[in-house]
Design a protein around this motif. Structure first.
Motif, PDB file in Angstrom:
ATOM      1  N   SER A 136       8.686  35.753  35.903  1.00  0.00           N
ATOM      2  CA  SER A 136       7.526  36.630  36.058  1.00  0.00           C
ATOM      3  C   SER A 136       6.795  36.918  34.753  1.00  0.00           C
ATOM      4  N   ASN A 137       7.513  36.931  33.645  1.00  0.00           N
ATOM      5  CA  ASN A 137       6.931  37.406  32.393  1.00  0.00           C
ATOM      6  C   ASN A 137       6.848  36.382  31.277  1.00  0.00           C
ATOM      7  N   CYS A 138       7.663  35.339  31.322  1.00  0.00           N
ATOM      8  CA  CYS A 138       7.788  34.444  30.173  1.00  0.00           C
ATOM      9  C   CYS A 138       7.431  32.988  30.470  1.00  0.00           C
ATOM     10  N   ALA A 139       7.598  32.572  31.723  1.00  0.00           N
ATOM     11  CA  ALA A 139       7.453  31.157  32.074  1.00  0.00           C
ATOM     12  C   ALA A 139       6.040  30.627  31.888  1.00  0.00           C
ATOM     13  N   LEU A 194       9.281  27.166  33.299  1.00  0.00           N
ATOM     14  CA  LEU A 194      10.344  27.649  34.183  1.00  0.00           C
ATOM     15  C   LEU A 194      11.737  27.318  33.680  1.00  0.00           C
ATOM     16  N   GLU A 195      11.866  26.242  32.927  1.00  0.00           N
ATOM     17  CA  GLU A 195      13.176  25.864  32.397  1.00  0.00           C
ATOM     18  C   GLU A 195      13.330  26.256  30.931  1.00  0.00           C
ATOM     19  N   ALA A 196      12.379  27.035  30.411  1.00  0.00           N
ATOM     20  CA  ALA A 196      12.423  27.587  29.054  1.00  0.00           C
ATOM     21  C   ALA A 196      12.396  26.536  27.951  1.00  0.00           C
ATOM     22  N   VAL A 197      11.770  25.393  28.236  1.00  0.00           N
ATOM     23  CA  VAL A 197      11.710  24.337  27.219  1.00  0.00           C
ATOM     24  C   VAL A 197      10.375  24.307  26.471  1.00  0.00           C
ATOM     25  N   GLY A 198       9.521  25.302  26.723  1.00  0.00           N
ATOM     26  CA  GLY A 198       8.263  25.401  25.983  1.00  0.00           C
ATOM     27  C   GLY A 198       7.117  24.642  26.616  1.00  0.00           C
ATOM     28  N   ASN A 220      26.971  46.409  14.959  1.00  0.00           N
ATOM     29  CA  ASN A 220      26.109  47.562  15.226  1.00  0.00           C
ATOM     30  C   ASN A 220      25.476  47.436  16.610  1.00  0.00           C
ATOM     31  N   PRO A 221      25.359  48.536  17.327  1.00  0.00           N
ATOM     32  CA  PRO A 221      24.741  48.471  18.652  1.00  0.00           C
ATOM     33  C   PRO A 221      23.231  48.275  18.555  1.00  0.00           C
ATOM     34  N   VAL A 222      22.693  47.469  19.469  1.00  0.00           N
ATOM     35  CA  VAL A 222      21.257  47.261  19.592  1.00  0.00           C
ATOM     36  C   VAL A 222      20.885  47.791  20.968  1.00  0.00           C
ATOM     37  N   PHE A 223      20.180  48.908  20.998  1.00  0.00           N
ATOM     38  CA  PHE A 223      19.805  49.537  22.257  1.00  0.00           C
ATOM     39  C   PHE A 223      18.491  48.951  22.745  1.00  0.00           C
ATOM     40  N   THR A 224      18.417  48.677  24.026  1.00  0.00           N
ATOM     41  CA  THR A 224      17.223  48.104  24.642  1.00  0.00           C
ATOM     42  C   THR A 224      17.265  48.446  26.121  1.00  0.00           C
ATOM     43  N   LYS A 225      16.479  47.733  26.904  1.00  0.00           N
ATOM     44  CA  LYS A 225      16.492  47.933  28.355  1.00  0.00           C
ATOM     45  C   LYS A 225      17.395  46.896  28.998  1.00  0.00           C
ATOM     46  N   GLN A 226      18.008  47.263  30.100  1.00  0.00           N
ATOM     47  CA  GLN A 226      18.910  46.351  30.793  1.00  0.00           C
ATOM     48  C   GLN A 226      18.192  45.069  31.210  1.00  0.00           C
ATOM     49  N   SER A 227      16.933  45.154  31.576  1.00  0.00           N
ATOM     50  CA  SER A 227      16.184  43.962  31.982  1.00  0.00           C
ATOM     51  C   SER A 227      16.057  42.969  30.834  1.00  0.00           C
ATOM     52  N   VAL A 228      15.890  43.453  29.617  1.00  0.00           N
ATOM     53  CA  VAL A 228      15.832  42.580  28.445  1.00  0.00           C
ATOM     54  C   VAL A 228      17.179  41.889  28.250  1.00  0.00           C
ATOM     55  N   ILE A 229      18.256  42.621  28.439  1.00  0.00           N
ATOM     56  CA  ILE A 229      19.600  42.051  28.329  1.00  0.00           C
ATOM     57  C   ILE A 229      19.804  40.985  29.407  1.00  0.00           C
ATOM     58  N   ASP A 230      19.288  41.236  30.602  1.00  0.00           N
ATOM     59  CA  ASP A 230      19.421  40.256  31.686  1.00  0.00           C
ATOM     60  C   ASP A 230      18.680  38.960  31.353  1.00  0.00           C
ATOM     61  N   ILE A 231      17.481  39.058  30.804  1.00  0.00           N
ATOM     62  CA  ILE A 231      16.735  37.857  30.398  1.00  0.00           C
ATOM     63  C   ILE A 231      17.523  37.095  29.340  1.00  0.00           C
ATOM     64  N   ALA A 232      18.027  37.822  28.347  1.00  0.00           N
ATOM     65  CA  ALA A 232      18.807  37.173  27.287  1.00  0.00           C
ATOM     66  C   ALA A 232      20.061  36.513  27.864  1.00  0.00           C
ATOM     67  N   ALA A 233      20.691  37.149  28.859  1.00  0.00           N
ATOM     68  CA  ALA A 233      21.889  36.568  29.481  1.00  0.00           C
ATOM     69  C   ALA A 233      21.545  35.260  30.196  1.00  0.00           C
ATOM     70  N   TRP A 234      20.402  35.210  30.866  1.00  0.00           N
ATOM     71  CA  TRP A 234      19.987  33.978  31.510  1.00  0.00           C
ATOM     72  C   TRP A 234      19.717  32.895  30.462  1.00  0.00           C
ATOM     73  N   LEU A 235      19.047  33.264  29.384  1.00  0.00           N
ATOM     74  CA  LEU A 235      18.786  32.295  28.316  1.00  0.00           C
ATOM     75  C   LEU A 235      20.088  31.776  27.724  1.00  0.00           C
ATOM     76  N   GLU A 236      21.063  32.649  27.565  1.00  0.00           N
ATOM     77  CA  GLU A 236      22.361  32.212  27.041  1.00  0.00           C
ATOM     78  C   GLU A 236      23.018  31.210  27.997  1.00  0.00           C
ATOM     79  N   ARG A 237      22.869  31.441  29.275  1.00  0.00           N
ATOM     80  CA  ARG A 237      23.477  30.575  30.277  1.00  0.00           C
ATOM     81  C   ARG A 237      22.878  29.171  30.272  1.00  0.00           C
ATOM     82  N   ILE A 238      21.609  29.020  29.897  1.00  0.00           N
ATOM     83  CA  ILE A 238      20.952  27.708  29.982  1.00  0.00           C
ATOM     84  C   ILE A 238      20.959  26.947  28.661  1.00  0.00           C
ATOM     85  N   GLN A 239      21.715  27.407  27.687  1.00  0.00           N
ATOM     86  CA  GLN A 239      21.777  26.692  26.409  1.00  0.00           C
ATOM     87  C   GLN A 239      22.384  25.313  26.607  1.00  0.00           C
ATOM     88  N   ARG A 240      21.839  24.336  25.888  1.00  0.00           N
ATOM     89  CA  ARG A 240      22.377  22.974  25.984  1.00  0.00           C
ATOM     90  C   ARG A 240      23.336  22.712  24.856  1.00  0.00           C
TER      91      ARG A 240
END
Length: 131
Positions: free
Chosen positions: A31-34, A39-43, A111-131
């Protein structure tokens, strides 16, 4: 006395993040980045035709960081704390419009980095698709 001590300890403890939800992260990314990153985050999003600086391939973040996904850096870039140049200016910052509860991730130095859970969810998806 014990109850007062326990309450004081709990108030001083850092916020605990919920479990990251990569599936929600993909939906938010779509919704926000693609539009720029594709869609596959390859630019290869449709906006690349008009951007001066091409969006990076986000599937290679771990490879560019000695095999370690830079979670805290990714969070700071999404929520706007780190400036990224794109199309002659900063990357659009979506972290402030993502309405969600707070979450926290650890910086590499612990050190803790405080943010919104939705930002963490996006980062988690990006981590999952690393090659």
């Amino acid at each position: 006395m014990r109850a007062s001590l326990l309450a004081l300890i709990l108030m001083a403890a850092p916020a605990v993040a919920q479990e990251a939800d990569p599936a929600n992260g993909f939906e938010l990314f779509r919704s926000n980045c693609a539009t720029c990153h594709g869609l596959e985050a390859v630019g290869d999003g449709p906006m690349t035709l008009i951007l001066t600086i091409a969006p990076p391939d986000l599937t290679g973040l771990s490879a560019a960081n000695d095999g370690v996904f830079p979670l805290a850096d990714v969070v700071r870039q999404i929520d706007g704390r780190d400036v990224i140049l794109a199309h002659g200016g900063a990357m659009p910052i979506y972290g402030f419009i993502l309405e969600d509860e707070s979450g926290v991730v650890d910086d590499p130095d612990g050190n803790p980095v405080f943010t919104k859970q939705s930002v963490i969810d996006i980062a988690a998806w990006l981590e999952r698709i690393q090659r």
